[in-house]
Design a protein around this motif. Structure first.
Motif, PDB file in Angstrom:
ATOM      1  N   PHE A  52      60.495  67.268   7.227  1.00  0.00           N
ATOM      2  CA  PHE A  52      59.817  66.610   8.338  1.00  0.00           C
ATOM      3  C   PHE A  52      60.776  66.335   9.487  1.00  0.00           C
ATOM      4  CE2 PHE A  52      58.632  62.598  10.454  1.00  0.00           C
ATOM      5  CZ  PHE A  52      57.434  63.009  11.036  1.00  0.00           C
ATOM      6  N   SER A  53      61.971  65.824   9.186  1.00  0.00           N
ATOM      7  CA  SER A  53      62.933  65.506  10.241  1.00  0.00           C
ATOM      8  C   SER A  53      63.382  66.762  10.968  1.00  0.00           C
ATOM      9  CB  SER A  53      64.141  64.760   9.660  1.00  0.00           C
ATOM     10  OG  SER A  53      64.826  65.559   8.714  1.00  0.00           O
ATOM     11  N   ASN A  54      63.517  67.873  10.237  1.00  0.00           N
ATOM     12  CA  ASN A  54      63.904  69.136  10.883  1.00  0.00           C
ATOM     13  C   ASN A  54      62.787  69.665  11.781  1.00  0.00           C
ATOM     14  OD1 ASN A  54      66.639  70.456   9.923  1.00  0.00           O
ATOM     15  ND2 ASN A  54      65.829  69.351   8.165  1.00  0.00           N
ATOM     16  N   LEU A  55      61.541  69.561  11.334  1.00  0.00           N
ATOM     17  CA  LEU A  55      60.414  69.972  12.172  1.00  0.00           C
ATOM     18  C   LEU A  55      60.315  69.094  13.413  1.00  0.00           C
ATOM     19  CD1 LEU A  55      57.635  70.645   9.494  1.00  0.00           C
ATOM     20  CD2 LEU A  55      58.889  72.339  10.838  1.00  0.00           C
ATOM     21  N   LEU A  56      60.596  67.818  13.248  1.00  0.00           N
ATOM     22  CA  LEU A  56      60.507  66.871  14.352  1.00  0.00           C
ATOM     23  C   LEU A  56      61.470  67.230  15.474  1.00  0.00           C
ATOM     24  CD1 LEU A  56      58.885  64.289  14.962  1.00  0.00           C
ATOM     25  CD2 LEU A  56      60.827  62.965  14.111  1.00  0.00           C
ATOM     26  N   MET A  57      62.627  67.793  15.118  1.00  0.00           N
ATOM     27  CA  MET A  57      63.612  68.193  16.128  1.00  0.00           C
ATOM     28  C   MET A  57      63.014  69.186  17.112  1.00  0.00           C
ATOM     29  SD  MET A  57      67.417  68.525  14.496  1.00  0.00           S
ATOM     30  CE  MET A  57      66.985  69.643  13.172  1.00  0.00           C
ATOM     31  N   PHE A  58      62.122  70.031  16.626  1.00  0.00           N
ATOM     32  CA  PHE A  58      61.517  71.039  17.486  1.00  0.00           C
ATOM     33  C   PHE A  58      60.267  70.511  18.186  1.00  0.00           C
ATOM     34  CE2 PHE A  58      63.565  73.383  13.944  1.00  0.00           C
ATOM     35  CZ  PHE A  58      64.566  73.999  14.678  1.00  0.00           C
ATOM     36  N   ILE A  59      59.432  69.818  17.454  1.00  0.00           N
ATOM     37  CA  ILE A  59      58.140  69.388  17.979  1.00  0.00           C
ATOM     38  C   ILE A  59      58.291  68.479  19.197  1.00  0.00           C
ATOM     39  CG2 ILE A  59      56.077  68.017  17.434  1.00  0.00           C
ATOM     40  CD1 ILE A  59      56.320  69.100  14.550  1.00  0.00           C
ATOM     41  N   LEU A  60      59.285  67.585  19.183  1.00  0.00           N
ATOM     42  CA  LEU A  60      59.440  66.619  20.272  1.00  0.00           C
ATOM     43  C   LEU A  60      59.780  67.276  21.606  1.00  0.00           C
ATOM     44  CD1 LEU A  60      61.350  63.650  18.588  1.00  0.00           C
ATOM     45  CD2 LEU A  60      58.926  63.829  19.133  1.00  0.00           C
ATOM     46  N   PHE A  61      60.359  68.489  21.569  1.00  0.00           N
ATOM     47  CA  PHE A  61      60.794  69.137  22.806  1.00  0.00           C
ATOM     48  C   PHE A  61      59.809  70.194  23.306  1.00  0.00           C
ATOM     49  CE2 PHE A  61      64.948  67.955  20.790  1.00  0.00           C
ATOM     50  CZ  PHE A  61      65.230  66.914  21.663  1.00  0.00           C
ATOM     51  N   ILE A  62      58.706  70.393  22.576  1.00  0.00           N
ATOM     52  CA  ILE A  62      57.744  71.408  22.993  1.00  0.00           C
ATOM     53  C   ILE A  62      57.107  71.059  24.333  1.00  0.00           C
ATOM     54  CG2 ILE A  62      55.448  72.363  22.476  1.00  0.00           C
ATOM     55  CD1 ILE A  62      56.242  72.469  19.554  1.00  0.00           C
ATOM     56  N   GLN A  63      56.638  69.820  24.490  1.00  0.00           N
ATOM     57  CA  GLN A  63      55.887  69.453  25.680  1.00  0.00           C
ATOM     58  C   GLN A  63      56.695  69.565  26.980  1.00  0.00           C
ATOM     59  OE1 GLN A  63      52.809  68.456  28.096  1.00  0.00           O
ATOM     60  NE2 GLN A  63      52.719  69.055  25.949  1.00  0.00           N
ATOM     61  N   VAL A 197      68.246  78.359  21.754  1.00  0.00           N
ATOM     62  CA  VAL A 197      67.354  79.375  21.203  1.00  0.00           C
ATOM     63  C   VAL A 197      65.912  78.860  21.183  1.00  0.00           C
ATOM     64  CG1 VAL A 197      66.820  80.825  19.203  1.00  0.00           C
ATOM     65  CG2 VAL A 197      69.208  80.347  19.801  1.00  0.00           C
ATOM     66  N   PHE A 198      65.722  77.623  20.753  1.00  0.00           N
ATOM     67  CA  PHE A 198      64.370  77.083  20.650  1.00  0.00           C
ATOM     68  C   PHE A 198      63.638  77.042  21.997  1.00  0.00           C
ATOM     69  CE2 PHE A 198      61.379  73.453  20.429  1.00  0.00           C
ATOM     70  CZ  PHE A 198      60.480  74.018  19.550  1.00  0.00           C
ATOM     71  N   PRO A 199      64.302  76.656  23.120  1.00  0.00           N
ATOM     72  CA  PRO A 199      63.588  76.720  24.403  1.00  0.00           C
ATOM     73  C   PRO A 199      63.034  78.099  24.724  1.00  0.00           C
ATOM     74  CG  PRO A 199      65.568  75.419  24.649  1.00  0.00           C
ATOM     75  CD  PRO A 199      65.610  76.014  23.268  1.00  0.00           C
ATOM     76  N   PHE A 200      63.773  79.153  24.355  1.00  0.00           N
ATOM     77  CA  PHE A 200      63.267  80.510  24.583  1.00  0.00           C
ATOM     78  C   PHE A 200      62.017  80.768  23.743  1.00  0.00           C
ATOM     79  CE2 PHE A 200      63.216  85.068  23.467  1.00  0.00           C
ATOM     80  CZ  PHE A 200      63.019  85.592  24.737  1.00  0.00           C
ATOM     81  N   ILE A 201      62.018  80.266  22.509  1.00  0.00           N
ATOM     82  CA  ILE A 201      60.850  80.423  21.643  1.00  0.00           C
ATOM     83  C   ILE A 201      59.648  79.700  22.246  1.00  0.00           C
ATOM     84  CG2 ILE A 201      59.882  79.853  19.375  1.00  0.00           C
ATOM     85  CD1 ILE A 201      62.687  80.223  18.208  1.00  0.00           C
ATOM     86  N   VAL A 202      59.852  78.479  22.749  1.00  0.00           N
ATOM     87  CA  VAL A 202      58.762  77.717  23.370  1.00  0.00           C
ATOM     88  C   VAL A 202      58.243  78.445  24.601  1.00  0.00           C
ATOM     89  CG1 VAL A 202      58.146  75.568  24.535  1.00  0.00           C
ATOM     90  CG2 VAL A 202      59.564  75.503  22.486  1.00  0.00           C
TER      91      VAL A 202
END
Length: 224
Positions: A52-63, A197-202
């Motif tokens: 959950f904590s690892n998923l949260l790292m990504f979810i919070l920055f999606i918006q 990397v994650f911003p590119f995915i978003v």
């Protein structure tokens, strides 16, 4: 992907700025929580909390990243203050809804696995669907309707970008294995992945969801 890469390059300085001001402090807090969960015996529940904590790292920055992409796609200039304000205004509702959805996914997994798997995409789709002027009911209805209308496309996007993330992360770990694998090196690698990397995915997912939304609007207008 070309469109996502173009806007990513255009907005790279803002992504770096946002990462420095907001991303790194938030990631430090979540990563510290992850290490605590990893070293705590909670009769097996620590594994769920770690995921959950690892998923949260990504979810919070999606918006905020989705907001930056859409403004860039419209050729509108956006300031760092606007991105931070957007993040702060959306983090409360998204955090609460993430806790609710993660609880439902966990219950679904414990019952028969399939309900949890069906609900899992909503963890990532809901932050993309969030609009500040929406009520929670409207937000949930919009997410469910969009998911049902574009079921196959959404699952394809999740699988494709999930594989992309896995391959990039595996590459990071391989490079680290060539040197001394320390906790600090692992933490730095994960932070680089999350912040660049994650911003590119978003951006890639935002581009596809925007296309689907436009296609849906075109189909609706054709029936009017």
């Amino acid at each position: 992907m070309k469109e996502a890469a173009y806007h990513y390059n255009q907005q790279l300085l803002k992504i770096i700025g946002f990462s420095g001001v907001i991303g790194i402090p938030v990631l430090f807090l979540i990563m510290n929580a992850s290490f605590v969960f990893a070293n705590t015996d909670l009769e097996g529940q620590e594994n769920f909390l770690l995921i959950f904590s690892n998923l949260l790292m990504f979810i919070l920055f999606i918006q905020p990243l989705r907001f930056l992409f859409e403004r860039s796609d419209q050729d509108e200039e956006v300031t760092m203050k606007e991105i931070i304000r957007h993040f702060l205004s959306s983090i409360g509702p998204i955090l609460i809804m993430t806790f609710v959805m993660m609880g439902l996914v966990y219950i679904g997994m414990m019952l028969m696995m399939i309900p949890g798997i069906i609900l899992f995409p909503f963890l990532f789709l809901m932050p993309f669907m969030y609009e500040r002027e929406m009520t929670v009911k409207e937000w949930v209805k919009k997410t469910i309707r969009f998911h049902n209308d574009h079921l196959i496309s959404i699952w394809v996007q999740l699988l494709l970008w999930g594989c992309f993330a896995f391959l990039v992360w595996a590459g990071f770990l391989y490079l680290l294995s060539l040197f001394e694998m320390t906790v600090l090196a692992f933490a730095i690698a994960r932070m680089i992945f999350c912040l660049f990397v994650f911003p590119f995915i978003v951006f890639g997912i935002s581009d596809r969801l925007l296309e689907l939304a436009k296609e849906g609007a075109t189909h609706e207008n054709s029936y009017i």
